[in-house]
Design an enzyme around this catalytic site. Sequence first.
Site: not given
Length: 473
Positions: A30, A159, A215
């Site tokens: 990421d 989230n 995401e």
Amino acid sequence: MIRFPISSPGAGYNFDDPPAPAFKEVMVHDPSIFKSGDMYYVFGSHMAAARSHDLISWEQVSTHVSPHNPFMRDVDDFKDAFEWSQSRTFWAGDIQPMPDGRFLMYYCNCQGSMPLGDIGLAVSSNAEGPYINQGMFLKSGMRWISEDGTPYNPTIHPNCVDPHAFFDADGIYRLLYGSFSGGIFIMTLDPATGLPIPGQGYGKKLMGGNHGRIEGPYMLYSPQTKYYYLFVTFGGLRHDEGYNIRVARSHSVEGPFYDAAGQEMTDVKGAEGTIFDDRSIEPFGTEIMGGYWFMQEMGEPGRSTTGHISPGHNSAYYDSETGRYFLLFHQRFPHSRATHQVRVHEMFMGEDGWFVVSPFRYDGASLRSFKPQHVHGAWKIICHGQEINYTPNISVTVTLNPDGSVNVHRSGYETGEWTLGADGKAFTITLDGTCYKGYLLRSYAADHDAWVMSFTALSAKGVALWGAGVCGL
């Protein structure tokens, strides 16, 4: 009968290619990019980080959460975040250099099997830390009342992970975040404190809901087009879960955002009552990269080619001095499924104001002009399509002829034609009536240890097509 293949594109021409780039690999899951001085950094999950002067040769700085990680003073400084999230590691964080010399780290933690997450702030006067924890400021997964004063509902509330902090074109400090569950959100921060301006709850939703697998949001503003480009990753992160990178754009940082087909991203969410329903979200977003594999053709030199799967959770960077755009992400490989590495690909702005991405990793070469003769020959092409593909898209081979026609052979296409723009850079190829526009490139193919011709193009509806010249014939 067509003789196949006829030759490599540009065979016999002296391109005066530069030396082979000195790639050096690192592992940062990421990867979020920031720059300090003349050094580029990527920072990601588990507080892993790497640095580079040229976006080509990388050096590992940290790999995991430990007392020896330079980015933290003490693991126990973050015990409140660990206790809330029931985790002992960090997920995809982000570091923002501030005008006053501070570096603000937006960290996040998550339980993993449910949307029990948090986002917090840590501060340092040095890019490589240590960062001093200032505490959590956003939480998700609470049993009762959530940040916006209503009972927490994971189908509509975010989230609280995957933060990206940035200044918008008007100098307003923003936070973009969210993963799966309720979607992607944006809110306004106070640059003095680095914290949200009070009274926003979770902020404004930009896309997602009903546990759709969306995401890794990242925002990039283009002074060239005056658009904000919202990058997200669809699918799951494992080797067989179809991670792929998509983008939408808007003239407003708060949206609404649209894809190349004109679809509004607030409409993107999982089907009612489903969890991780990829089929319901995959028609949306301009997919600029998914899993892919340029297969080795008979007679090509070098070792067998490498497939690239699950590219995603990207960041993006605009170099204001050179006007160049870069896409940074992690990817996996079919034969070493758990292994991931950082990749950097250059992006180019198409005439319709959408990015196209180089098929090969950034090698330092600049966009240059070519002649039609450089195009003639056998090409491997990959269509990324619109699917969340769980296995890599495999190349098919065609021949681009001197008369502008395309011999499609056993490619699955029936007709084709191509043209090169007057500037020697703009490239158009039409296959079965679909026109793809982009750029002709000269790229380094590491699998063949050679420079090859390549192209990247996008259709009007946002389907990406890549080409790589068959090498050494």
